[in-house]
Design a protein around this motif. Sequence first.
Motif, PDB file in Angstrom:
ATOM      1  N   TYR A   1      17.104  24.745 -24.654  1.00 31.45           N
ATOM      2  CA  TYR A   1      16.215  25.585 -23.991  1.00 31.45           C
ATOM      3  C   TYR A   1      15.129  25.165 -24.631  1.00 31.45           C
ATOM      4  O   TYR A   1      14.123  24.643 -24.104  1.00 31.45           O
ATOM      5  CB  TYR A   1      15.860  26.899 -24.002  1.00 31.45           C
TER       6      TYR A   1
ATOM      7  N   LYS B   1      12.135  22.498 -22.772  1.00 35.38           N
ATOM      8  CA  LYS B   1      11.102  23.114 -23.229  1.00 35.38           C
ATOM      9  C   LYS B   1      10.028  21.904 -23.293  1.00 35.38           C
ATOM     10  O   LYS B   1       8.873  20.847 -23.124  1.00 35.38           O
ATOM     11  CB  LYS B   1      10.869  23.889 -24.078  1.00 35.38           C
TER      12      LYS B   1
ATOM     13  N   LYS C   1      22.535  31.671 -18.063  1.00 39.69           N
ATOM     14  CA  LYS C   1      21.445  32.028 -19.295  1.00 39.69           C
ATOM     15  C   LYS C   1      20.417  31.007 -19.446  1.00 39.69           C
ATOM     16  O   LYS C   1      19.970  31.629 -20.435  1.00 39.69           O
ATOM     17  CB  LYS C   1      23.070  32.309 -19.801  1.00 39.69           C
TER      18      LYS C   1
ATOM     19  N   THR D   1      19.724  28.893 -17.567  1.00 47.88           N
ATOM     20  CA  THR D   1      18.310  28.973 -15.984  1.00 47.88           C
ATOM     21  C   THR D   1      18.028  30.468 -15.786  1.00 47.88           C
ATOM     22  O   THR D   1      16.633  30.117 -15.554  1.00 47.88           O
ATOM     23  CB  THR D   1      19.280  29.788 -14.291  1.00 47.88           C
ATOM     24  N   LEU D   2      18.188  31.756 -16.943  1.00 51.01           N
ATOM     25  CA  LEU D   2      17.282  33.044 -16.742  1.00 51.01           C
ATOM     26  C   LEU D   2      16.277  32.423 -17.301  1.00 51.01           C
ATOM     27  O   LEU D   2      15.126  32.768 -17.030  1.00 51.01           O
ATOM     28  CB  LEU D   2      18.159  34.074 -17.507  1.00 51.01           C
ATOM     29  N   VAL D   3      16.179  31.888 -18.359  1.00 50.68           N
ATOM     30  CA  VAL D   3      14.983  31.714 -19.629  1.00 50.68           C
ATOM     31  C   VAL D   3      14.169  30.287 -18.937  1.00 50.68           C
ATOM     32  O   VAL D   3      12.730  30.373 -19.211  1.00 50.68           O
ATOM     33  CB  VAL D   3      15.790  31.731 -21.119  1.00 50.68           C
ATOM     34  N   THR D   4      15.627  29.438 -18.622  1.00 51.88           N
ATOM     35  CA  THR D   4      14.060  28.195 -17.674  1.00 51.88           C
ATOM     36  C   THR D   4      12.977  28.539 -16.568  1.00 51.88           C
ATOM     37  O   THR D   4      12.392  28.272 -16.390  1.00 51.88           O
ATOM     38  CB  THR D   4      14.913  26.740 -17.635  1.00 51.88           C
ATOM     39  N   GLU D   5      13.589  29.294 -16.421  1.00 50.93           N
ATOM     40  CA  GLU D   5      12.939  29.681 -15.187  1.00 50.93           C
ATOM     41  C   GLU D   5      12.039  31.113 -14.988  1.00 50.93           C
ATOM     42  O   GLU D   5      11.025  30.697 -15.092  1.00 50.93           O
ATOM     43  CB  GLU D   5      13.972  30.400 -13.527  1.00 50.93           C
ATOM     44  N   ARG D   6      12.154  31.713 -15.971  1.00 55.60           N
ATOM     45  CA  ARG D   6      11.198  32.014 -16.416  1.00 55.60           C
ATOM     46  C   ARG D   6       9.721  31.826 -16.867  1.00 55.60           C
ATOM     47  O   ARG D   6       8.356  32.173 -16.831  1.00 55.60           O
ATOM     48  CB  ARG D   6      11.679  33.509 -17.046  1.00 55.60           C
ATOM     49  N   PHE D   7      10.239  31.225 -17.888  1.00 55.31           N
ATOM     50  CA  PHE D   7       9.519  30.251 -18.677  1.00 55.31           C
ATOM     51  C   PHE D   7       8.651  28.572 -18.545  1.00 55.31           C
ATOM     52  O   PHE D   7       7.920  28.126 -19.213  1.00 55.31           O
ATOM     53  CB  PHE D   7       9.344  30.142 -20.412  1.00 55.31           C
TER      54      PHE D   7
ATOM     55  N   ASN E   1       8.280  24.892 -16.062  1.00 54.17           N
ATOM     56  CA  ASN E   1       8.380  25.146 -14.250  1.00 54.17           C
ATOM     57  C   ASN E   1       9.123  23.498 -14.291  1.00 54.17           C
ATOM     58  O   ASN E   1       9.311  22.258 -14.519  1.00 54.17           O
ATOM     59  CB  ASN E   1       6.876  24.308 -13.497  1.00 54.17           C
TER      60      ASN E   1
END
Length: 295
Positions: free
Chosen positions: A173, A177, A207, A209-215, A217
């Motif tokens: 992640y 980022k 797991k 995807t959950l953080v990338t989609e939230r924070f 683009n």
Amino acid sequence: MTNKMIYDQASGLRRLNEPTLTKVIAVTGGKGGVGKTNVTLGMAMSMARQGKKVMVLDADLGLANVDVMLGIRPKKNLGHVLAGECELQDAITDGPLGIKIIPATSGTQSMVELSHAQHVGLIRAFGSLEEEMDVLLIDTAAGISDMVVSFARAAQDVVVVVCDEPTSITDAYALIKLLSREHQVQRFKVVANMVRSYREGRELFAKLTLVTERFLNVSIELVACIPLDDNVRQSVKKQKIVVDAFPRSPASLAISSLANKALTWPIPRTPSGHLEFFVERLLNRTEIVGEPFSE
């Protein structure tokens, strides 16, 4: 001679003179120990078996291991190139199945601390290589160093290898980022490695995807689930790659499938606007192809 015949002849000549377009894939992971090098070399061998001309760049400039894993002893490496002792062409070593290897050096602190200008010079040097290549695979270092970022950003596709460990997800992640927010890389392909089932691979991807989609683009795609396979460990002991030592093993079949998929990923036909591998060939191709021939 008709206009159509003239156009067909001109099109044929242009195709003969067009520079070869090379697919460039950076294999990275953020964390060490996730199996990047096995995946990279396995893809290279699988592609070579299909008649593709493949080159592997060992871009772990401080802790090189591609040559060790293949059991080869190169006479020159990137350390010699960057020291001005030889040209990049001179550092190319023959690997199995006709694969070309550009080895790095190991245990040299100065290689880890290269300047941005040195990264740029190395990437640009690929444009002068004489070898025709269908695919360049880059095995990056672990972490989020400037070196990893430079090579990943200059590739057409970034493959992020993750395994089912919290630190692997966190580090992957962090890399995504950094590349997306500061270097405009928006598309990532994910390989879930050493998973016990396809379901576990999907859950691992979820797991991330959950953080990338939230924070972030970004677009991330799961392109392979490679099973945990003791044959990988056995092949490493033999200084062989699993697709060569145990071609019908579960991990080998998954890596070969990934290689087949990677060969279908499109190659950009125009430069991206930032530093990239083989940008000169894209520019030359644009100039040669130009507009349709007319009288």
